[in-house]
Design an enzyme around this catalytic site. Structure first.
Site, mmCIF file in Angstrom:
data_model
loop_
_atom_site.group_PDB
_atom_site.id
_atom_site.type_symbol
_atom_site.label_atom_id
_atom_site.label_comp_id
_atom_site.label_asym_id
_atom_site.label_seq_id
_atom_site.Cartn_x
_atom_site.Cartn_y
_atom_site.Cartn_z
ATOM 1 N N HIS A 55 1.155 -1.263 0.630
ATOM 2 C CA HIS A 55 0.957 -2.618 0.040
ATOM 3 C C HIS A 55 0.163 -3.444 1.373
ATOM 4 C CE1 HIS A 55 3.003 -6.394 -1.240
ATOM 5 N NE2 HIS A 55 2.652 -6.772 0.197
ATOM 6 N N GLU A 56 0.653 -3.080 2.537
ATOM 7 C CA GLU A 56 0.013 -3.873 3.713
ATOM 8 C C GLU A 56 -1.188 -3.425 3.943
ATOM 9 O OE1 GLU A 56 1.762 -6.349 4.813
ATOM 10 O OE2 GLU A 56 3.458 -5.839 3.778
#
Length: 265
Positions: free
Chosen positions: A57-58
């Protein structure tokens, strides 16, 4: 002095590779039944899988920011998938894992620091914010694919339920992140298109946006609507409510594994 290779800041971190290894070994343990404690194997499988998804996600935020113009991303270590490089490791890793343990919900967290002044164009800013939850949505589709393709009919019950629970975490993370609430990615998608006056008025509330969302989830009526929506999405993806419910039961191995005879087949 030895020159640093230009791709060094993009090498996959050994920590991330170790997480993937734990994910693979625990998945095999659950599937094969080799693990002496199935619940503990499910716990390792879900936690490692959840942290891997947080890293991805990051990474998506960071990679999109890099292509959007923030060339400082690489030097910060965000492209190595190392969770320890995140700006707020507590918000990005520790709290999301604790929320999974306590409540079985995918908590969105803030992690990478992006120098927004380096990014030009409102669309690029929106894409940077959208990239993270889009990864969760993609992972939800990937994890549920064996269900809607009919490939899980003969799978071990524990593995099926563990996979369903991990998929549910991705669905909740994607939906919560896409809420247009200050402090969440959904608002980050919308913010570039708002007037300067509105953005200045909303800015002080950003640190409390996530807290407000979870306060609302404590309201029984709101909580019921939220989980009804989550169940509907999972049902459309071929995952039943009992599979996610028993996945949570397996995950909480310290409370005892669910009686196999009570699990629908």
């Amino acid at each position: 002095m030895t020159a640093t290779h230009p791709r060094t800041d993009r090498r996959i971190s050994p920590i991330f590779l170790a997480l993937v290894a734990v994910l693979g070994v625990s998945a095999w343990g659950v599937w094969s039944g080799f693990a002496t404690n199935t619940g503990f194997a499910v716990f390792l499988f879900v936690v490692s899988g959840w942290i891997v998804s947080l890293c991805l996600h990051e990474y998506a935020h960071a990679r999109t920011a890099l292509h959007g113009g923030d060339l400082s991303i690489g030097a910060k270590g965000y492209l190595t998938l190392n969770p320890l490089k995140y700006t707020h490791a507590l918000l990005s890793i520790v709290l999301p894992v604790l929320f999974v343990i306590m409540g079985g919900i995918g908590l969105p967290g803030g992690a990478v620091f992006i120098e927004r002044d380096r990014v030009r164009g409102r669309l690029r800013h929106s894409l940077i914010s959208a990239a993270g939850p889009l990864v969760n949505a993609f992972l939800a589709l990937a994890l549920t694919a064996p269900f809607w393709l009919g490939a899980m009919d003969d799978a071990p019950v524990a593995f099926r339920c563990a996979l369903a629970f991990l998929a549910m975490l991705q669905v909740t993370a994607a939906l919560l992140n896409f809420l247009p609430v200050p402090g969440l990615d959904g608002y980050g998608v919308l913010e570039p298109w708002l007037s300067y006056r509105i953005r200045r008025q909303v800015e002080p509330f950003a640190p409390f946006g996530l807290l407000a969302v979870f306060a609302c989830l404590w309201i029984p009526e709101v909580n019921a609507v939220f989980w009804t929506g989550i169940d509907a999405v999972l049902e459309a993806l071929g995952v039943s409510w009992w599979e996610t419910a028993y996945g949570l039961e397996y995950f909480r191995f310290w409370e005892g594994e669910p009686p196999t005879g009570l699990i629908p087949r």
